[in-house]
Design a protein around this motif. Structure first.
Motif, PDB file in Angstrom:
ATOM      1  N   UNK A 641       0.856  -1.180   0.000  1.00 48.74           N
ATOM      2  CA  UNK A 641       0.000   0.000   0.000  1.00 48.74           C
ATOM      3  C   UNK A 641       0.889   1.224   0.000  1.00 48.74           C
ATOM      4  N   UNK A 642       0.656   2.086  -0.946  1.00 53.05           N
ATOM      5  CA  UNK A 642       1.342   3.380  -0.954  1.00 53.05           C
ATOM      6  C   UNK A 642       0.294   4.483  -1.062  1.00 53.05           C
ATOM      7  N   UNK A 643       0.439   5.444  -0.189  1.00 50.40           N
ATOM      8  CA  UNK A 643      -0.524   6.551  -0.119  1.00 50.40           C
ATOM      9  C   UNK A 643       0.231   7.867  -0.018  1.00 50.40           C
ATOM     10  N   UNK A 644      -0.312   8.890  -0.643  1.00 50.20           N
ATOM     11  CA  UNK A 644       0.232  10.231  -0.469  1.00 50.20           C
ATOM     12  C   UNK A 644      -0.899  11.236  -0.499  1.00 50.20           C
ATOM     13  N   UNK A 645      -0.649  12.396   0.099  1.00 56.71           N
ATOM     14  CA  UNK A 645      -1.688  13.412   0.127  1.00 56.71           C
ATOM     15  C   UNK A 645      -1.610  14.290  -1.120  1.00 56.71           C
ATOM     16  N   UNK A 646      -2.430  15.324  -1.145  1.00 57.31           N
ATOM     17  CA  UNK A 646      -2.582  16.184  -2.306  1.00 57.31           C
ATOM     18  C   UNK A 646      -1.290  16.915  -2.647  1.00 57.31           C
ATOM     19  N   UNK A 647      -1.009  17.047  -3.943  1.00 57.03           N
ATOM     20  CA  UNK A 647       0.095  17.867  -4.428  1.00 57.03           C
ATOM     21  C   UNK A 647      -0.471  18.861  -5.440  1.00 57.03           C
ATOM     22  N   UNK A 648       0.259  19.942  -5.682  1.00 51.34           N
ATOM     23  CA  UNK A 648      -0.194  20.903  -6.683  1.00 51.34           C
ATOM     24  C   UNK A 648       0.996  21.643  -7.279  1.00 51.34           C
ATOM     25  N   UNK A 649       0.771  22.266  -8.420  1.00 54.42           N
ATOM     26  CA  UNK A 649       1.798  23.059  -9.104  1.00 54.42           C
ATOM     27  C   UNK A 649       1.194  24.366  -9.582  1.00 54.42           C
ATOM     28  N   UNK A 650       1.884  25.447  -9.281  1.00 54.93           N
ATOM     29  CA  UNK A 650       1.572  26.742  -9.869  1.00 54.93           C
ATOM     30  C   UNK A 650       2.139  26.724 -11.283  1.00 54.93           C
ATOM     31  N   UNK A 651       1.273  26.742 -12.285  1.00 49.71           N
ATOM     32  CA  UNK A 651       1.727  26.604 -13.660  1.00 49.71           C
ATOM     33  C   UNK A 651       2.364  27.875 -14.213  1.00 49.71           C
ATOM     34  N   UNK A 652       2.391  28.934 -13.432  1.00 44.58           N
ATOM     35  CA  UNK A 652       2.998  30.195 -13.853  1.00 44.58           C
ATOM     36  C   UNK A 652       2.428  30.643 -15.206  1.00 44.58           C
ATOM     37  N   UNK A 653       1.127  30.481 -15.318  1.00 41.93           N
ATOM     38  CA  UNK A 653       0.397  30.854 -16.523  1.00 41.93           C
ATOM     39  C   UNK A 653      -0.961  31.385 -16.075  1.00 41.93           C
ATOM     40  N   UNK A 654      -1.628  32.082 -16.956  1.00 44.34           N
ATOM     41  CA  UNK A 654      -2.936  32.630 -16.622  1.00 44.34           C
ATOM     42  C   UNK A 654      -3.961  32.163 -17.637  1.00 44.34           C
ATOM     43  N   UNK A 655      -5.186  32.004 -17.176  1.00 41.63           N
ATOM     44  CA  UNK A 655      -6.292  31.605 -18.046  1.00 41.63           C
ATOM     45  C   UNK A 655      -6.772  32.792 -18.865  1.00 41.63           C
ATOM     46  N   UNK A 656      -7.707  32.529 -19.769  1.00 45.65           N
ATOM     47  CA  UNK A 656      -8.239  33.590 -20.628  1.00 45.65           C
ATOM     48  C   UNK A 656      -8.882  34.701 -19.821  1.00 45.65           C
ATOM     49  N   UNK A 700       3.158  12.462 -10.938  1.00 47.19           N
ATOM     50  CA  UNK A 700       4.130  13.525 -10.688  1.00 47.19           C
ATOM     51  C   UNK A 700       3.671  14.840 -11.283  1.00 47.19           C
ATOM     52  N   UNK A 701       3.844  15.906 -10.506  1.00 42.28           N
ATOM     53  CA  UNK A 701       3.694  17.275 -11.001  1.00 42.28           C
ATOM     54  C   UNK A 701       5.033  18.005 -10.924  1.00 42.28           C
ATOM     55  N   UNK A 702       6.108  17.246 -10.976  1.00 43.16           N
ATOM     56  CA  UNK A 702       7.467  17.808 -10.948  1.00 43.16           C
ATOM     57  C   UNK A 702       7.667  18.771 -12.106  1.00 43.16           C
ATOM     58  N   UNK A 703       7.077  18.445 -13.272  1.00 42.86           N
ATOM     59  CA  UNK A 703       7.068  19.313 -14.434  1.00 42.86           C
ATOM     60  C   UNK A 703       5.670  19.873 -14.639  1.00 42.86           C
ATOM     61  N   UNK A 704       5.586  20.831 -15.570  1.00 40.16           N
ATOM     62  CA  UNK A 704       4.283  21.416 -15.895  1.00 40.16           C
ATOM     63  C   UNK A 704       3.439  20.478 -16.746  1.00 40.16           C
ATOM     64  N   UNK A 705       4.040  19.393 -17.240  1.00 34.97           N
ATOM     65  CA  UNK A 705       3.315  18.351 -17.952  1.00 34.97           C
ATOM     66  C   UNK A 705       3.316  17.073 -17.113  1.00 34.97           C
ATOM     67  N   UNK A 706       2.523  16.096 -17.514  1.00 37.19           N
ATOM     68  CA  UNK A 706       2.469  14.838 -16.782  1.00 37.19           C
ATOM     69  C   UNK A 706       1.718  13.794 -17.579  1.00 37.19           C
ATOM     70  N   UNK A 707       1.698  12.550 -17.073  1.00 38.15           N
ATOM     71  CA  UNK A 707       0.911  11.501 -17.719  1.00 38.15           C
ATOM     72  C   UNK A 707       0.376  10.566 -16.651  1.00 38.15           C
ATOM     73  N   UNK A 708      -0.570   9.710 -17.032  1.00 40.54           N
ATOM     74  CA  UNK A 708      -1.278   8.873 -16.076  1.00 40.54           C
ATOM     75  C   UNK A 708      -0.483   7.611 -15.748  1.00 40.54           C
ATOM     76  N   UNK A 709      -0.610   7.170 -14.503  1.00 37.61           N
ATOM     77  CA  UNK A 709       0.038   5.937 -14.057  1.00 37.61           C
ATOM     78  C   UNK A 709      -0.716   4.724 -14.585  1.00 37.61           C
TER      79      UNK A 709
END
Length: 722
Positions: A641-656, A700-709
């Motif tokens: 069992x591996x568990x981790x809590x929420x992570x997030x990234x500030x994308x340093x970009x703005x929406x429309x 991972x959110x180490x980069x501004x891109x990512x993919x599914x496990x």
């Protein structure tokens, strides 16, 4: 799946500290009956070369080990080591099909595996990047900060994870962790195994491990290891073919002299690997939501990595329990790839807005490193102490060449319609290259002082001269400095099974990562402090640690983006402080029950108290356990069992609409199950299921891109041992 959120800063809570401490101190209460000794009684070669067929204590079928030299080169038990250490043994790797280092570290307390691409991975512990991978205690940090390809575990007896700074052996302080791979060695008696595995996505693997004497006197012994794997993937177009070969020969030149030599080779050939990953947000700021098998690769994408290692090692006993050990090592890493990067931000309605960036990349890295040290006891003030004196030399030469394809910037269809159908272009639109050289010379010393019957003090320092020169994609990379990294650790046995410890280390860590202008970042400086309580029961077959830690790093490289002009990632230096606590336990709870696991909680802030590196989980839990039944001899069940809590990234970009964009991956748990059966003395089988609940998440959110496990998957292994 990722969601859009504007995260608020949360303080680091310590409400679980009392629970973790109570678990650490009550571990023997879980023991239901006496645990038999897991000493391996097979006659094998003593690694210090004292006796030809000395019986040594092995890990056996345990999930822990009785001694490690990962911290000081002294053969200390986990309890005697003044830092937090986790060990993943060969038995644990077999039980849970941990055939590569990413799978191993997924199960290790406090370690986060940052899968940024299919064939490139970063690692972190205690909030900071892990860059030191050693083999039998020697090695060089990653030249680019990450592992490209993977490292197969077929060649290794166990993998040790020392958390906190390890400036004595890695020769640069890094307060995250040091990963030490302990090689399998030849045995004096003939033994071996052959294993066949089949699993999801046409995953097929063959393992061969043969060991034994090469002459009648058993004074020359050898071991041969081979593994081959061919697997498709849940990801579109991805296929991996892997070959692993390794051989070691040991010879007793005399009753006090042991000569060892070995060579290994691993080649990964991947088709359809990703360079970069999926965009995580749309132009309106909403999160993207692709099918789990979505990949940005072209149908011609490939990435080949070949890793060759060789070593020669001589151990000489000097008398009076003193010995000297010298080793010379060589490593060559060659990479050849043609890759397809996708950049841009898609429109939420149409999926359009993505563009092509094809490139070809080759890299050749040659490492040379030598280490020699003497160790033994000495007496002072009527007490016996231990001393290590050593020297280390290393050189790393890296040559990289990038060729950029014609047609950069071609608009692409939405990824929901992408099939990888893109003409392979000539890679001659422009070129970039990197050539840099790193040299290190180190003197080090460690002493273990028996201050009193229940009190030991470990002191040490390494003095390292580092010289770096060359150019990285047109920017000079020249640096030279001499720096010392002192270490001190104190261990007090306050009860029969318990010790309190404290350790301190200064940090100095040169970096090879570059900023947006391709200038190499300045070295990291700082300090690391750790205090804790350790427990050891049943002659070291059960170990537990509770640790409090605090580490400060100034000038630490933090991913800042991707430079489309060079198709290279760039970084910025930040000042960060990590503090928290962790609990780790491993070994035999009963003679039928094995367990390895732990809990980590931390905070990472800048000098103003703001959260940084928010893509690193603040809370993690890891567990691997197995149990044998008396009523069903030979039958074993277990789980991970591996568990981790929420992570997030500030994308340093703005929406429309002008709002700031955050990407969030919510907390998640991944469950694995195992069942095994021994068919008599020689045959056994193991069946594993991973991600039993089929949880969809981005690892991972180490980069501004990512993919599914990976979704739910299985592996069946059948093994013959003799």
């Amino acid at each position: 799946m990722p969601s859009l959120a504007s995260p608020a800063r949360r303080p680091l809570p310590y409400r679980n500290l009392v629970l973790a401490l109570s678990l650490a101190l009550s571990a023997p209460l879980l023991h239901a009956e006496d645990v038999p000794d897991s000493t391996d009684t097979t006659k094998v070669k003593n690694l210090e070369g004292v006796q030809t067929t000395a019986t040594v204590t092995g890990d056996g079928d345990s999930y822990t080990t009785k001694a490690t030299e990962s911290a000081t080169r002294l053969p200390l038990s986990l309890r005697e080591t003044p830092q937090s250490v986790s060990v993943v043994t060969e038995q644990q790797m077999k039980d849970f099909n941990l055939t590569n280092i990413n799978a191993v570290l997924d199960t290790t307390t406090g370690v986060n595996v940052e899968r940024v691409e299919t064939d490139r991975t970063y690692y972190s512990a205690r909030g900071f990047d892990i860059t030191n991978f050693l083999v039998d205690g020697v090695g060089l940090p990653f030249a680019n900060g990450e592992q490209e390809g993977d490292i197969d575990t077929a060649l290794y007896q166990r993998i040790e994870v020392l958390r906190g700074a390890n400036g004595l052996l890695s020769f640069t302080g890094n307060p995250s962790a040091t990963i030490n791979f302990v090689r399998k060695r030849p045995t004096a008696d003939a033994e071996g195994s052959i294993g066949l595995s089949v699993g999801s996505w046409d995953n097929r693997r063959l393992d061969v491990d043969l060991s034994g004497p090469l002459n009648d006197a058993k004074s020359v012994r050898g071991r041969f290891i081979a593994a081959g794997q061919d697997t498709d993937s849940y990801l579109d177009r991805y296929n991996l073919r892997k070959q692993v070969l390794g051989g070691i020969v040991e010879a007793d030149l005399s009753s006090s002299t042991l000569l060892s030599a070995g060579i290994s080779y691993q080649k990964n050939k991947t088709h359809g690997g990703m360079w970069g990953a999926l965009p995580l947000y749309n132009t309106d700021g909403t999160p993207t939501d692709y099918d789990r098998d979505t990949s940005t690769s072209a149908d011609w994408s490939r990435w080949n990595v070949a890793d060759t290692r060789a070593f020669v090692e001589l151990t000489q006993q000097l008398g009076n329990d003193w010995s000297i050990k010298a080793s010379l090592n060589y490593r060559r890493i060659a990479e050849d790839s043609e890759l397809f990067y996708v950049y841009g931000t898609p429109d939420a309605q149409t999926g359009l807005g993505l563009y092509s960036y094809p490139s070809a990349y080759t890299s050749k890295e040659r490492q040379y490193f030598a280490d020699v040290y003497a160790t033994g006891p000495f007496e002072l003030f009527n007490r016996k102490h231990e001393l290590v004196l050593g020297a280390n030399w290393a050189e790393d030469n890296v040559h990289q060449l990038s060729g950029y394809g014609q047609g950069i910037g071609t608009p692409l269809p939405p990824l929901t319609e992408w099939t990888g159908d893109y003409p392979e272009p000539p890679f001659d639109a422009s070129y970039g290259n990197g050539d840099f050289h790193i040299k290190r010379k180190t003197l080090y010393a460690t002493a273990r002082w028996n201050v009193a019957d229940a009190l030991t003090l470990i002191t040490g320092t390494s003095v390292t001269h580092i010289e770096q020169y060359g150019a990285n994609y047109g920017v000079p990379s020249n640096y030279e400095k001499t720096q010392s990294t002192p270490f001190a650790g104190l261990v007090y046995d306050f009860a029969e099974h318990y010790s309190a410890y404290a350790s301190y280390a200064q940090l100095f860590n040169p970096q090879t990562l570059t900023d947006i202008n391709n200038k190499v970042l300045d070295p990291v400086t700082g300090a690391n402090v750790e205090v804790g309580v350790k427990g050891e029961w049943y002659d070291g077959r059960l170990n537990a640690t509770f640790a409090l830690f605090r580490a400060r790093q100034d000038g630490l490289a933090d991913y800042a983006g991707h430079n489309l002009a060079t198709n290279q990632d760039y970084y910025t230096g930040i000042d960060a402080t990590s503090k928290g606590y962790e609990f780790d336990v491993s070994g035999q709870i009963t003679d039928h029950w094995q367990l390895s696991g732990g809990y980590t909680q931390l905070g990472i802030t800048d000098p103003n108290g703001n959260n940084v590196r928010t893509y690193v989980p603040r809370r993690m839990f890891r567990l691997a356990t197995s149990y044998r039944f008396d009523a069903l001899p030979g039958f074993k069940v277990g789980g991970t069992l591996r568990w981790q809590d929420r992570i997030y990234r500030d994308q340093q970009d703005v929406a429309l609409d002008g709002s700031e964009i955050f990407t969030t991956q919510g907390s998640y748990a991944v469950l694995g199950l195992m069942a095994g059966y021994d068919f008599g003395q020689h045959w056994s089988t193991t069946f594993n299921i991973d991600n039993v609940t089929n949880r969809k998440y981005i690892p991972s959110l180490y980069w501004s891109q990512g993919f599914y496990a990976a979704p739910r998957n299985y592996m069946l292994n059948v093994r013959y041992s003799f």
